[in-house]
Each structure stands twice: as C-alpha cells, then as structure tokens.
Design an enzyme around this catalytic site. Structure first.
Site, PDB file in Angstrom:
ATOM      1  N   ASP A  22      63.668  69.711  41.358  1.00 31.44           N
ATOM      2  CA  ASP A  22      62.519  70.539  41.344  1.00 31.44           C
ATOM      3  C   ASP A  22      61.350  70.050  40.442  1.00 31.44           C
ATOM      4  O   ASP A  22      60.287  70.607  40.071  1.00 31.44           O
ATOM      5  CB  ASP A  22      62.636  72.017  40.686  1.00 31.44           C
ATOM      6  N   HIS A 229      51.499  41.719  46.018  1.00 32.47           N
ATOM      7  CA  HIS A 229      51.535  43.054  45.837  1.00 32.47           C
ATOM      8  C   HIS A 229      52.702  43.410  44.605  1.00 32.47           C
ATOM      9  O   HIS A 229      53.426  44.248  44.638  1.00 32.47           O
ATOM     10  CB  HIS A 229      52.003  44.001  46.844  1.00 32.47           C
ATOM     11  N   ASP A 246      44.687  43.597  38.709  1.00 32.30           N
ATOM     12  CA  ASP A 246      44.046  44.360  39.999  1.00 32.30           C
ATOM     13  C   ASP A 246      44.291  45.545  39.638  1.00 32.30           C
ATOM     14  O   ASP A 246      45.256  46.245  39.890  1.00 32.30           O
ATOM     15  CB  ASP A 246      44.647  43.632  40.887  1.00 32.30           C
ATOM     16  N   ASP A 257      37.875  49.246  42.900  1.00 27.05           N
ATOM     17  CA  ASP A 257      39.146  47.973  43.201  1.00 27.05           C
ATOM     18  C   ASP A 257      38.576  46.475  42.525  1.00 27.05           C
ATOM     19  O   ASP A 257      37.798  45.970  43.306  1.00 27.05           O
ATOM     20  CB  ASP A 257      39.363  47.936  44.592  1.00 27.05           C
ATOM     21  N   HIS A 336      45.743  35.918  52.067  1.00 26.50           N
ATOM     22  CA  HIS A 336      45.060  37.203  52.558  1.00 26.50           C
ATOM     23  C   HIS A 336      43.752  36.934  52.797  1.00 26.50           C
ATOM     24  O   HIS A 336      43.095  36.174  52.836  1.00 26.50           O
ATOM     25  CB  HIS A 336      45.536  38.123  51.219  1.00 26.50           C
ATOM     26  N   HIS A 340      37.974  44.351  52.486  1.00 25.52           N
ATOM     27  CA  HIS A 340      38.041  45.735  53.171  1.00 25.52           C
ATOM     28  C   HIS A 340      37.300  46.721  52.877  1.00 25.52           C
ATOM     29  O   HIS A 340      36.468  46.535  51.730  1.00 25.52           O
ATOM     30  CB  HIS A 340      39.699  46.073  52.716  1.00 25.52           C
ATOM     31  N   TYR A 374      46.870  30.947  44.708  1.00 21.33           N
ATOM     32  CA  TYR A 374      48.025  31.138  44.401  1.00 21.33           C
ATOM     33  C   TYR A 374      49.094  30.123  44.553  1.00 21.33           C
ATOM     34  O   TYR A 374      48.925  29.494  45.600  1.00 21.33           O
ATOM     35  CB  TYR A 374      48.660  32.427  45.015  1.00 21.33           C
ATOM     36  N   ARG A 392      42.919  35.644  41.506  1.00 19.79           N
ATOM     37  CA  ARG A 392      42.207  36.656  42.382  1.00 19.79           C
ATOM     38  C   ARG A 392      40.774  37.061  41.507  1.00 19.79           C
ATOM     39  O   ARG A 392      40.977  37.381  40.328  1.00 19.79           O
ATOM     40  CB  ARG A 392      42.798  37.631  42.874  1.00 19.79           C
ATOM     41  N   GLU A 394      37.892  39.893  42.117  1.00 18.90           N
ATOM     42  CA  GLU A 394      37.531  40.715  43.116  1.00 18.90           C
ATOM     43  C   GLU A 394      36.337  41.669  42.614  1.00 18.90           C
ATOM     44  O   GLU A 394      36.451  42.465  41.771  1.00 18.90           O
ATOM     45  CB  GLU A 394      38.389  41.824  43.605  1.00 18.90           C
TER      46      GLU A 394
END
Ligand code: GLY
Ligand code: MN
Ligand code: MN
Length: 423
Positions: A22, A229, A246, A257, A336, A340, A374, A392, A394
C-alpha cells in the site's frame, strides 16, 4: 479546439503508481493535464466540450476526487468538486467515479474525440466503453464510433512555445539548479561518495523551492561518467578524477537540465584539461548559433566539427575531418545528440521536424546544448592518460527575438572559474 469545432478532448490524470503493497510512488501530475489546468491531484480528468455559441466556444468539465473527511484524514486535503469550479475555473465538475457514466452525454453533438490511447489501459477501457454507449444511444443512425485522435502532437506544439510566465518559471528553475551545481563544485572532496553529492544537490534544489528533480540525477565520478544514463550514484570519489553531475530541479513543474564536469580534487590534470577545453569550445560554438532561423541538426553538425578538429589535433582521432563526420567515426567519443527541447518535461514535447524537414528555431523555444567526450572503459586504443574520463557540459538556452539567452549562466564552466570556486 477552434480548428476542430466538432471535437471533444478527454485528458486524464497520470495514474497513481503503487510501489509495493500500500505504498505509493511520489505522485506527479501528467504534464499535459497540468499545462491546461494546473490541477495536481490524481484521479482526475479534464473534458473540453464544444459549445459554439458560448464565448469560450467550449465548456470545461473537470472530474476530480470528491471531498471526503475520512479519506482526507489519511491522504490530505482535496479541492473537491467545489474547488475544481471555484479555483480551477471549471464550468462543471463531477466526482471522478462518474466519468464513464457522464462521458456519453458529453459526447453528444461531437464528431471526434481527442484522447491518447495506450497510456492508461484502465482509462482506455472506460473511454472506449463510453464511446460505445454513446454510439448505441444514437439508435439506428447508421453512425460509427466517434473517431479517436491523439492530441499529443497538438499539445506538444503548444508547449514548445513558452509564454513569458513560463519563461519566468524556467529562469527560476535554472537559477536554483545553478546554485545547487555551484554548491556541489565547492563541497566535493576525494573520499566522498557519489550518493552524498546527489543528496547535497537534492537538498539545495528543495531548499531553493523545487518540488523534486526533473529526472534522475546523474552523479558520476571518473569512468562512471562514460555511462550516459548512469543511475547507481553509489561509488567513492577519487582524487585526480573528474565528477560529472547532470541534474535539474523541477520548479513549478518546469525542469532545468544542467551538466557540469569538474575535478574531485583541486585541479584538472593535463589530459583532462585538454579535452575539457575542447568540449567547452564546442559547447560555446553551439550556443553561439542559437537564434531564430537556426536548426538543431546544423548546430549539432557544427558542434561535432569543432570536436572532430580538436580530437584530430590531440591525436585521438586520425583521418579526414569530413570523412569522420560522415561515417560517424567520432561517435566512439561523442555518441549522443547536442540538443533537445526543455520545459515541463526534461525531454520536452514538440516536433523536431516539420513536413519532413528539420524545423527552424523560433523565439520562445527552449533547448539544451550539451556536447560531451567519453572514453569507454573497454577502449584499448585511447592513450591511458585519457582513460576514466567522461565530460559533458550542458546549458539551457532560450531562443529570443534576436538571438538567445543562456538561462543557466549562474554556474561557471571555464576551468579557471571552476578551480577558483573550488579553492
Ligand atoms: N538529463 C538528461 C539529458 O541531459 O538529456
Ligand atoms: Mn539534456
Ligand atoms: Mn542533462
């Protein structure tokens, strides 16, 4: 609704997901329903019904959990049917359990139904049952079931263009997130665990007013950062390695982001510095291109070209730059895409192509620019000094009338600024 005068929209809440027995997963409203109503409670549904003669040309009907003192004692207060009308502006409101019996009535006079099949099987059965009940109520009219059309694309196109109010909220999400990243850059020390830093970022985001993160934070030290990821966030952080974070807070349902990569110890090592500067150069070049009329694939191409040139100079790639781009020979280091859409969802809705062609950027759109570099742990060709590196950088960029605004500029990214902040 104006373009489709005969259409009814049925937009259900996100289902409430059970974690075990529950115990529930934290609840977050479906982005489309939130976008149109601001209503956050589970077990609800928006129905828009055409009423050509009325000023709004449709009627807004909300189905919600009714007030119930016994349930509210356990689960918290509800707006109820009265709140749905008074606070959320519904023309009519009913208890959620009446949805299936009321829908056939609401379908009267309609020619089609906007409804996304497949997201919620229980809801699908209810809506299909109501459509069938409505068809039967038409007697021998010879009419078929009302056609069902997915509203996702239409809503996605609306959500792609942010209003000034949405932009204000996104700026705030970006400011809070920038501060959280800055704190992590300052506080990280060798010997800490990735999870500790994740918790620190989370704390800063919540303290700043974010309700939650917009996606699972990636806190990846050293070679873990090569996993795009990465989710475990549970390794010790080693001196001499880099930390990639990230993470983006969700403020007023809008997500930031941001990715930053920085030394766990005091300084970038020489090989780290070379590739870091290169990723930053490509990112700045990408951001520079953001303006009305530019296209995401063109930005990506340019970012890749800057990276390829640099990797050729460093001796990490060999051959001809154009050939490397065409054959994807650089993708072992940068697998990648660069951008986006960003908004209520971290990978926000909205088409990337129009009539088979990449669309042009327009004012009010928000996108990320996020190149990286990477080295996979299995890579035996890349010199040792570049191993255990994943970088990375961003940022979140708003397209303005004349160019762009970097909404996440509150967190530094040059090596000098980062080392300054750390020391
Ligand atoms: N954090 C997900 C992304 O950068 O796309
Ligand atoms: Mn992103
Ligand atoms: Mn990201």
């Amino acid at each position: 609704m104006k373009a489709h005068p005969g259409a009814v929209l049925v937009l259900p809440a996100h289902p409430d997901l059970i974690r075990n027995s529950d115990v529930h997963h934290p609840y977050r409203q479906d982005s489309n329903l939130y976008y149109l109503t601001g209503f956050e409670e589970a077990e609800s549904c928006l129905v828009l019904v055409p009423t050509p003669s009325s000023p709004r040309s449709y009627k807004m009907v909300l189905f919600v959990m009714p007030r119930d003192p016994e349930k509210e004692m356990w689960e918290g207060e509800r707006y109820g049917v009265e709140g749905a009308q008074k606070i959320f502006g519904a023309d009519e409101a009913y208890p959620f359990h009446e949805l299936n019996s009321k829908l056939p009535e609401l379908f009267k006079g309609s020619e089609r139904v906007f409804y996304r099949m497949g997201l919620n099987p229980e809801m699908d059965r209810g809506v299909l049952g109501s459509l069938e009940a409505f068809r039967r109520s038409q007697g021998r009219s010879g009419k078929s079931l009302l056609p069902i059309e997915d509203p996702t694309e239409t809503l996605g196109e609306m959500r792609l263009f942010k209003s000034s109010q949405e932009i204000e909220i996104m700026r705030k999400a970006c400011q809070i997130t920038a501060l959280a990243h800055k704190t992590a850059i300052k506080e990280v020390r060798p010997g800490m665990n990735e999870g500790e830093i994740e918790a620190l970022v989370d704390y800063q985001l919540r303290k700043g007013g974010c309700a939650r993160v917009g996606y699972g934070s990636i806190v990846a030290g050293g070679r873990n950062a090569a996993c795009l990821h990465y989710r475990s966030n549970n390794s010790p952080l080693n001196d001499g390695e880099l930390l990639l974070i990230d993470a983006g807070g969700e403020y007023g349902y809008y997500s930031a982001d941001i990715t930053r990569t920085f030394p766990i110890g005091r300084k970038f090592a020489p090989a780290q510095a070379k590739v870091y500067d290169l990723v930053l150069k490509s990112q700045l070049a990408g951001i520079e291109m953001v303006r009305p009329g530019a296209k995401i694939p063109e930005i990506h191409r340019h970012v890749c070209e800057v990276l390829i040139d640099g990797l050729l100079s460093l001796g990490l790639l060999k051959g001809n730059a154009e050939e490397l781009y065409k054959t994807g020979g650089f993708r072992r280091y940068y697998p990648h895409n660069t951008s986006h859409w960003l908004g209520l969802d971290v990978h926000d809705s909205g088409r990337y192509q129009l009539e088979g062609e990449p669309r042009k950027l327009e004012p009010g759109m928000v996108l990320t620019i996020e190149p990286g570099f990477y080295v996979q742990p299995s890579d035996s060709e890349t010199p040792r000094e570049y191993h255990n590196i994943g970088i990375r950088i961003e940022d979140d960029v708003l397209v303005t009338a004349n160019g762009h605004e970097v909404m996440t500029s509150g967190v530094p990214k040059s090596r000098a600024e980062i080392e300054d902040l750390k020391n």
